[in-house]
Design a protein around this motif. Sequence first.
Motif, PDB file in Angstrom:
ATOM      1  N   ALA A 280       0.741  -1.268   0.052  1.00  0.00           N
ATOM      2  CA  ALA A 280       0.057  -0.104  -0.089  1.00  0.00           C
ATOM      3  C   ALA A 280       0.867   1.392  -0.014  1.00  0.00           C
ATOM      4  O   ALA A 280       0.296   2.340  -0.041  1.00  0.00           O
ATOM      5  N   GLY A 281       2.243   1.083   0.017  1.00  0.00           N
ATOM      6  CA  GLY A 281       3.086   2.214   0.044  1.00  0.00           C
ATOM      7  C   GLY A 281       3.438   2.902   1.347  1.00  0.00           C
ATOM      8  O   GLY A 281       3.912   3.989   1.492  1.00  0.00           O
ATOM      9  N   ASN A 282       2.936   2.157   2.412  1.00  0.00           N
ATOM     10  CA  ASN A 282       3.393   2.602   3.755  1.00  0.00           C
ATOM     11  C   ASN A 282       4.841   2.063   4.046  1.00  0.00           C
ATOM     12  O   ASN A 282       5.356   1.095   3.764  1.00  0.00           O
ATOM     13  N   TRP A 283       5.688   3.027   4.760  1.00  0.00           N
ATOM     14  CA  TRP A 283       6.912   2.848   4.970  1.00  0.00           C
ATOM     15  C   TRP A 283       7.224   1.994   6.366  1.00  0.00           C
ATOM     16  O   TRP A 283       6.567   2.459   7.236  1.00  0.00           O
ATOM     17  N   TYR A 284       8.156   1.108   6.216  1.00  0.00           N
ATOM     18  CA  TYR A 284       8.350   0.470   7.566  1.00  0.00           C
ATOM     19  C   TYR A 284      10.106   0.260   7.537  1.00  0.00           C
ATOM     20  O   TYR A 284      10.766   0.517   6.538  1.00  0.00           O
ATOM     21  N   TYR A 285      10.602   0.175   8.894  1.00  0.00           N
ATOM     22  CA  TYR A 285      11.829  -0.266   9.023  1.00  0.00           C
ATOM     23  C   TYR A 285      12.013  -1.585   9.692  1.00  0.00           C
ATOM     24  O   TYR A 285      11.458  -1.861  10.870  1.00  0.00           O
ATOM     25  N   VAL A 286      12.637  -2.524   9.030  1.00  0.00           N
ATOM     26  CA  VAL A 286      13.015  -3.707   9.835  1.00  0.00           C
ATOM     27  C   VAL A 286      14.215  -3.805  10.689  1.00  0.00           C
ATOM     28  O   VAL A 286      15.310  -3.211  10.023  1.00  0.00           O
ATOM     29  N   LEU A 287      14.114  -4.226  11.754  1.00  0.00           N
ATOM     30  CA  LEU A 287      15.481  -4.048  12.476  1.00  0.00           C
ATOM     31  C   LEU A 287      15.816  -5.528  13.523  1.00  0.00           C
ATOM     32  O   LEU A 287      14.938  -6.453  13.510  1.00  0.00           O
ATOM     33  N   HIS A 288      16.667  -5.233  14.140  1.00  0.00           N
ATOM     34  CA  HIS A 288      16.990  -6.375  15.072  1.00  0.00           C
ATOM     35  C   HIS A 288      17.058  -5.685  16.715  1.00  0.00           C
ATOM     36  O   HIS A 288      17.435  -4.669  16.481  1.00  0.00           O
ATOM     37  N   THR A 289      16.765  -6.434  17.802  1.00  0.00           N
ATOM     38  CA  THR A 289      17.186  -6.014  19.150  1.00  0.00           C
ATOM     39  C   THR A 289      17.905  -6.897  19.758  1.00  0.00           C
ATOM     40  O   THR A 289      18.105  -8.005  19.166  1.00  0.00           O
TER      41      THR A 289
END
Length: 330
Positions: A280-289
């Motif tokens: 849908a064009g929404n931005w995300y950031y994938v990361l680790h913790t």
Amino acid sequence: MKNLLLRPITFAMLVLGSLACSEDEVVEEYIPTIAPIYSADPTIFQHEGIYYLYGTVDNDPNTGFEVYTSDDLVNWEGPAGENGGLALHRNNVYGDQGFWAPQVFERDGVFYMAYTANENIAIATSTSPLGPFTQENQVAIAAPVKQIDPFVFFDDDGKVYLYFVRLSDGNKMYVAEMTEDLMSIKEETVQLCIEADQPWENTESANWSVAEGPTVIKHNGKYYFVYSANDFRNPDYAVGYAVSDSPTGPWIKSTSNPILSRNTVNENGPGHGDIFSDAAGNWYYVLHTHFNSSRATPRKTAIIKAEFVSGDNGEDDLVFYPEEFRFLEK
């Protein structure tokens, strides 16, 4: 009427009989298992409605890269790679240890994986996002020093850039133009982009400062360089960004940095991820913790919603929404 009365009585007798049997028998109820995904330095690649998650395998970083799949960013399956769950296996490519920080992209129907092994960067290819990613010529990209954490960026003018970290008096991030075959860089174009020179980027005052995990996107004519700083084992490992009018800089760091830290999501060591958009064009950031408050590994995978919002200087700011932070599960 007689038959109608007998049916409920017979049903009741059956129920009572089954209850009597249940006193001696244990009835097991099926409950689906849900487990965290442990994929460090993660990246998400979208292709034909499927999201593919790749990352460093903390408990076995010397074999290759697993891949998980999802059609909604919520329900994940895997490891799903073609080689026993692995999308890339060390037997088919350069390197025999330290497989870190992959990135997958597609050009002209070919899927590429840029990755780190033996503290060098290499590029493998496949006909599927699930792999197997292989190299006909099993070599690393030539460089005068060790280098890690590749990120390949395609600009609007057709030029392709590799952002990466060189290990020389600290972890410092550079950029260079790539050759047409995407298998090497033009060394004469290498330029320094970002190094850790602000207090939040080196909270332990280490002699070897660390800026790493580059990812770059273009928005409204500006280039946004997202990165992580501090040693990944430091609970203060965090994320910031810088902006430029050019893919090669100069880069101006945001005054809002860090935009993601343990103070914003209540998890130690959040960082080293990748910016991506959903269908849908929404931005995300994938990361680790970190694994927990006292141990860094194995690192857990999470995503957080991101957005560009109008800033005070007429330039959009990149913001993350802590209330939309969540761990990925399979």
